[in-house]
Design an enzyme around this catalytic site. Structure first.
Site, PDB file in Angstrom:
ATOM      1  N   ASP A   1       0.745 -36.899 -64.606  1.00 18.66           N
ATOM      2  CA  ASP A   1       0.193 -36.444 -63.196  1.00 18.66           C
ATOM      3  C   ASP A   1       0.832 -36.908 -62.105  1.00 18.66           C
ATOM      4  OD1 ASP A   1      -1.747 -35.975 -65.035  1.00 18.66           O
ATOM      5  OD2 ASP A   1      -3.131 -38.404 -64.884  1.00 18.66           O
TER       6      ASP A   1
ATOM      7  N   TYR B   1      -8.846 -43.294 -74.379  1.00 20.12           N
ATOM      8  CA  TYR B   1      -7.612 -42.564 -74.526  1.00 20.12           C
ATOM      9  C   TYR B   1      -6.392 -43.462 -75.392  1.00 20.12           C
ATOM     10  CZ  TYR B   1      -3.762 -40.545 -72.079  1.00 20.12           C
ATOM     11  OH  TYR B   1      -2.463 -40.124 -71.187  1.00 20.12           O
TER      12      TYR B   1
HETATM   13  C1  GLA Z   1      -4.149 -38.078 -68.217  1.00 17.58           C
HETATM   14  C2  GLA Z   1      -3.568 -39.125 -68.119  1.00 17.58           C
HETATM   15  C3  GLA Z   1      -1.950 -37.419 -67.892  1.00 17.58           C
HETATM   16  C4  GLA Z   1      -2.512 -37.115 -69.695  1.00 17.58           C
HETATM   17  C5  GLA Z   1      -3.971 -36.289 -69.890  1.00 17.58           C
HETATM   18  C6  GLA Z   1      -4.146 -35.978 -71.010  1.00 17.58           C
HETATM   19  O1  GLA Z   1      -5.780 -37.510 -67.349  1.00 17.58           O
HETATM   20  O2  GLA Z   1      -3.165 -39.796 -66.819  1.00 17.58           O
HETATM   21  O3  GLA Z   1      -0.897 -38.986 -69.188  1.00 17.58           O
HETATM   22  O4  GLA Z   1      -1.966 -37.286 -70.528  1.00 17.58           O
HETATM   23  O5  GLA Z   1      -4.879 -37.388 -69.591  1.00 17.58           O
HETATM   24  O6  GLA Z   1      -3.407 -34.385 -71.100  1.00 17.58           O
END
Ligand code: GLA
Length: 384
Positions: A170, A222
């Site tokens: 991101d 997550y």
């Molecule tokens: C979030 C995290 C990223 C990535 C996505 C899944 O956006 O911030 O680093 O792991 O989830 O792809």
């Protein structure tokens, strides 16, 4: 669009003096390559139009005054000697605490942020905020952060101050996004390719459908998915699951007794292969070939990685049923948004079908926005 000049004006009203600098950073949509970044894999995001603006002024003491247009009732006032804040202010003020803990010469600051990115929609409002603030702080305290260091610092704010063990995608998208380009990032080597992407030439467009269902990344799901991958990698004797090739996959799966861990491995290896195929399609302008890859990615995230939800699945199914070329959840999942490739001109019909379908299941009416690759981090204004 968030108006940077308006944010600077509001800063003056709030803090009775002009900001030293104003920066902005965009959100991103991930076209394909989900939950691969923290596995040393491949991702293909692009920066979107919606941005976060950060206006900042350095102080000579260690006080912090942080305001957000989106959180008017939660101003943060503290000092760098206090523990870092929690909640939204951690994303904004976190950079100062982090940089100080790294021995950088930072002092207090006044900060005002504003954004047109929805929070929790899977469009990386957090990375946009972190990147805009890190850039502003870097300038004010003359830290000389190169763009790569800036993206890494913004990620460290999220990992070490906010407490979400996210990967690099991101923040890299927010810093390095470029109009008309998809970023294909190899998260193991850091290698970035900017591939042209103009679906309009193939009579198609990308849309983002926000389900309105909000996730909270810090709630542990997550981190738990990440942990599954680490367990798989440890059993298989590799540093990351991205070192497993498609040819190795069936042998690797046979060595993983836990069904969740096995499915996680299958997702990561197959998703990396889909990004490779998508990058090849982008590189040769075969936009149509992206559609089935997007849809296969969704199935893998839904069935193997188990990060989708009923609301996301319904949106994907309705879009495909109405002739979308491909559709998938985007971002971390557990709510948030769907990214879809649809035929140009079919947006209204799609939205109508989605609204009707969501009314029957009593989920929130979805919103749809067109998405095209936009520029990343930029300085909006300042004192010189
Ligand atoms: C979030 C995290 C990223 C990535 C996505 C899944 O956006 O911030 O680093 O792991 O989830 O792809």
């Amino acid at each position: 669009m968030t108006d940077a000049a308006g944010v600077a004006r509001q800063f003056r009203t709030e803090f009775s003096s002009a900001p030293d600098t104003v920066w902005s950073a965009p959100g991103r949509v991930n076209l394909i390559g989900e939950h691969t970044d923290y596995n040393g894999g491949l991702v293909a995001p692009f920066a979107i139009e919606e941005r976060t603006v950060a206006a900042a002024r350095g102080r000579s003491d260690s006080r912090l005054r942080v305001r957000s247009v989106q959180h008017p009732l939660e101003p943060y006032d503290g000092t760098l000697d206090d523990p870092p804040p929690t909640g939204w202010a951690a994303y904004a003020a976190g950079a100062l605490f982090l940089l100080r803990s790294l021995g950088m010469a930072v002092r207090g600051a006044d900060l005002l942020v504003d954004s047109d990115l929805p929070e929790g929609a899977g469009l990386s409002s957090s990375a946009a905020l972190e990147c805009a603030v890190v850039a502003a702080i870097g300038e004010i305290f003359d830290l000389g952060l190169a763009p790569d260091e800036l993206a890494a610092t913004a990620r460290a704010v999220e990992n070490d101050i906010v407490g979400v063990p996210c990967g690099p995608m991101d923040q890299v998208a927010a810093v390095f996004g470029r109009a008309g380009r998809v970023i294909v990032l190899d998260c193991a080597s850091g290698d970035r390719r900017l591939l042209p992407f103009d679906p309009a030439t193939a009579g198609a467009e990308v849309v983002i459908v926000d389900t309105g269902i909000r996730h909270a990344l810090a709630d542990g799901k997550y981190a738990e998915r990440r942990h599954r991958c680490e367990r798989a990698a440890a059993i298989l004797g590799v540093d990351t699951l991205s070192q497993i090739t498609e040819a190795d996959l069936s042998g690797a799966l046979a060595r993983l007794p836990d069904p969740n861990v096995r499915a996680a491995c299958r997702h990561v290896v197959s998703e990396n292969a889909r990004v490779t195929a998508a990058a090849a399609a982008l590189g040769t302008g075969r936009t149509g070939a992206l559609g089935p890859l997007l849809t296969a990615s969704h199935r893998s995230l839904r069935d193997d990685y188990d990060v989708s939800c009923a609301e996301l699945d319904l949106v994907v199914d309705v879009l495909l049923d109405r002739g979308a070329l491909g559709a998938r959840m985007t971002g971390a999942g557990f709510g948030g948004s769907v990214v879809a490739l649809i035929e140009s001109g079919s947006r209204d019909l799609m939205l109508e079908a989605l609204t009707a379908a969501c009314a029957t299941t009593r989920q929130p009416p979805p919103t749809m926005r067109p998405a095209r690759p936009c520029d990343g981090l930029r300085r909006e204004s300042g004192r010189g």
